[in-house]
Design an enzyme around this catalytic site. Structure first.
Site, PDB file in Angstrom:
ATOM      1  N   ASP A 255      23.377   7.507 -55.802  1.00  0.00           N
ATOM      2  CA  ASP A 255      22.136   6.733 -55.890  1.00  0.00           C
ATOM      3  C   ASP A 255      22.432   5.300 -56.334  1.00  0.00           C
ATOM      4  O   ASP A 255      21.837   4.346 -55.824  1.00  0.00           O
ATOM      5  CB  ASP A 255      21.167   7.404 -56.865  1.00  0.00           C
ATOM      6  CG  ASP A 255      20.844   8.829 -56.464  1.00  0.00           C
ATOM      7  OD1 ASP A 255      20.511   9.052 -55.290  1.00  0.00           O
ATOM      8  OD2 ASP A 255      20.926   9.722 -57.333  1.00  0.00           O
ATOM      9  N   HIS A 283      17.925  13.157 -60.550  1.00  0.00           N
ATOM     10  CA  HIS A 283      18.360  12.983 -59.162  1.00  0.00           C
ATOM     11  C   HIS A 283      17.284  13.600 -58.266  1.00  0.00           C
ATOM     12  O   HIS A 283      17.436  14.689 -57.713  1.00  0.00           O
ATOM     13  CB  HIS A 283      19.702  13.660 -58.949  1.00  0.00           C
ATOM     14  CG  HIS A 283      20.216  13.553 -57.547  1.00  0.00           C
ATOM     15  ND1 HIS A 283      20.542  12.358 -56.963  1.00  0.00           N
ATOM     16  CD2 HIS A 283      20.454  14.507 -56.599  1.00  0.00           C
ATOM     17  CE1 HIS A 283      20.963  12.566 -55.733  1.00  0.00           C
ATOM     18  NE2 HIS A 283      20.911  13.871 -55.484  1.00  0.00           N
TER      19      HIS A 283
END
Length: 443
Positions: A255, A283
C-alpha cells in the site's frame, strides 16, 4: 572435496554441518522433505489443510503456553540429488560468508511465493554474502507442488542457498526459524462473509503462532501477509507469548509503494523522490494513505501538489482500490508486486532507515504515541537501525483530516478483534463489523 551421500533410512532430523564448517559456503545445497504419514499423530494433523485448528481447540495463551507435541517421531525423506550434500575441506572454508540464516515461507507453492523465493535465494534480500536455508510450508494438497518448487530452486544453482526443507507440519518446518514469512491463507470465496474469512484464516494463524512459540528462535521476526493480515498478525502473536509482540508485522508495504507511485505520477517526478509516506491502520479500504506528512524532494507534498481535492479524495481512493483495478485489467490479484513489497519490508528492518525518513508496517500498538487504541495491530510509521528491530516515529503531524480517518480504521480493527476473541484467548467471539471493507484482492 568429498561427496557424502545419506540414506533415507539413516537420515537424522537435520543434516548438520561439522562445527568447523558452520560458516562455510556449500557448493551445493541439500533439500529435506518431512516424511508424511510415519506416525498416526502426524497423519492426523497433516490432513488438516494448512494446519488449521478448530475454535474449540484454541487455548488462551495466558493459561496454556503452546508446546511441541512430545510423542511425535517425524522423520524426513529425501529423493534424488536432495539426498546429497557436499562436505568442504577445512582449508576451503570461506571466512567472509556469514552464518546460515533460516527463513520460513508458508503458502510456498502459491503465486506470491513463486516470485518471493527466488529473490530470497539469490541474495537480493539479505545480501550477497548471506547463506540461507529456506523452509517451505504447504498443505497435503500442495505437497507435489512444493517438490516442484524445490526442484526449481535446485536447478537455479544459487550459491547462497544452502538448504531447502519442505513440509506440511509447522512444528517441523518452523524449527529454529529466524524469519517467518506467513504468506499462505485461504482466499475469500464467492458469497463468503468477512467474518467467516476472519475465523477460517484466524484458525490457521493461531496454529502457526503456537508452532512458532514452540520451536522457532525466540528472536524470530514474523511478517504476516495472508489476509486479513492485521488481525491475523494479532492472532499469531497472541498464540506466541514467548516471542516479543514487537517481532510481528502485518504487511502494508505494498500500500505504501502504491501511494508513492500515485504521488510521483501527480507531481511529475520519479518515485525515488517521494519519502515519508505512511499507511495508517488496517489493510482494507479503511486504510489511510498519509499525504499530510509525505514529502517530494524533501518538500511537503501539500506544497508541491496544491490540488487539495485530489489529495483528500482521489489519491486515497486510488491507493485503496489499486488492487481491484489490477484484477480487472489482468484477471488475477497482485503477486509479483506483493513479493517485492515483502522484500522491501524485510530490507527496511535489516538496513538503517535513511535520516529523516520512515516506512510503514502493521505493528502492535501497545505504547504507541498517537493515541491509537492498544492491543491491536495497526500500520504506523517506523524507523530501524538495521538490526531487525524498529521504533515508532514520534515527529509526525496528525491533523483533523487524518484523525477522523484514523478513528474509522481503528474502529474496524477493534471490531475484527472481537470477531476472533475465541482465537486470542479473550473469550467468546462477537462479530459486529460495521460494513464490508475487504480489499478487492481478497474476494
Amino acid at each position: 572435496m568429498s561427496l557424502a551421500e545419506f540414506s533415507p533410512c539413516s537420515y537424522s532430523r537435520y543434516q548438520t554441518l561439522p562445527s568447523n564448517l558452520s560458516s562455510a559456503p556449500l557448493t551445493a545445497f541439500h533439500v529435506h522433505a518431512f516424511k508424511r504419514g510415519r506416525s498416526k499423530l502426524h497423519v492426523r494433523r497433516s490432513l488438516n489443510i494448512t494446519c488449521s485448528v478448530a475454535p474449540s481447540q484454541v487455548q488462551s495463551p495466558a493459561t496454556a503456553v503452546p508446546v511441541r507435541p512430545a510423542d511425535e517421531a517425524n522423520k524426513q525423506e529425501c529423493y534424488g540429488v536432495f539426498c546429497t550434500t557436499y562436505d568442504l575441506k577445512a582449508e576451503e572454508k570461506t571466512k567472509t560468508w556469514k552464518s546460515l540464516i533460516r527463513v520460513v515461507v508458508s503458502g510456498a507453492a502459491g503465486m506470491i511465493s513463486n516470485h518471493l523465493l527466488f529473490k530470497l535465494a539469490s541474495g537480493e534480500v539479505f545480501g550477497p554474502d548471506q547463506p540461507i536455508a529456506l523452509r517451505l510450508l504447504g498443505s497435503e494438497r500442495s505437497y507435489q507442488a512444493l517438490e516442484g518448487v524445490a526442484m526449481e530452486l535446485e536447478d537455479s544453482l544459487y550459491p547462497l542457498l544452502r538448504e531447502v526443507s519442505i513440509g506440511v507440519n509447522p512444528y517441523d518446518v518452523f524449527e529454529d526459524a529466524e524469519w517467518a514469512l506467513l504468506v499462505g491463507a485461504k482466499p475469500r470465496g464467492p458469497g463468503m462473509e468477512r467474518a467467516a474469512l476472519l475465523d477460517i484464516n484466524g484458525q490457521i494463524f493461531a496454529e502457526q503462532g503456537k508452532a512458532l512459540n514452540a520451536v522457532a528462535s525466540r528472536s524470530v521476526k514474523v511478517m504476516v501477509v495472508g489476509n486479513p493480515c492485521n488481525t491475523n498478525a494479532l492472532i499469531c502473536l497472541k498464540n506466541a507469548p514467548n516471542i516479543p509482540a514487537k517481532n510481528f508485522h502485518a504487511l502494508t508495504r505494498l500500500d505504501e509503494n502504491r501511494a508513492k507511485c500515485q504521488l510521483a505520477l501527480k507531481a511529475g517526478v520519479f518515485y525515488d523522490k517521494v519519502s515519508n509516506v505512511t499507511i495508517w491502520g488496517n489493510h482494507s479500504t479503511t486504510q489511510v494513505p498519509d499525504f499530510v506528512n509525505a514529502k517530494i524532494n524533501g518538500v511537503p507534498v501539500k506544497k508541491v501538489i496544491t490540488d487539495t481535492k485530489w489529495l483528500e479524495q482521489e489519491f486515497t481512493e486510488r491507493v485503496q482500490k489499486r488492487g481491484g483495478v489490477l484484477i480487472q485489467k489482468w484477471g488475477r490479484s497482485s503477486a509479483a508486486s506483493t513479493a517485492v513489497s515483502i522484500v522491501d519490508g524485510i530490507r527496511s528492518l535489516i538496513t538503517p532507515t535513511p535520516e529523516g525518513d520512515w516506512f510503514s508496517s502493521g505493528v502492535y500498538t501497545n505504547g504507541n504515541p498517537y493515541g491509537i487504541a492498544e492491543d491491536i495491530v495497526f500500520s504506523m510509521p517506523c524507523r530501524s537501525k538495521g538490526d531487525g528491530d524498529y521504533e515508532l516515529v514520534k515527529d509526525v503531524v496528525i491533523d483533523d483530516f487524518l484523525r477522523e480517518r484514523l478513528k474509522k480504521t481503528e474502529a474496524e480493527l477493534i471490531a475484527e478483534k472481537r470477531c476472533v476473541a475465541h482465537l486470542t484467548g479473550e473469550g467468546n467471539a462477537f462479530c459486529d463489523l460495521p460494513e464490508d471493507t475487504m480489499l478487492p484482492g481478497e474476494q
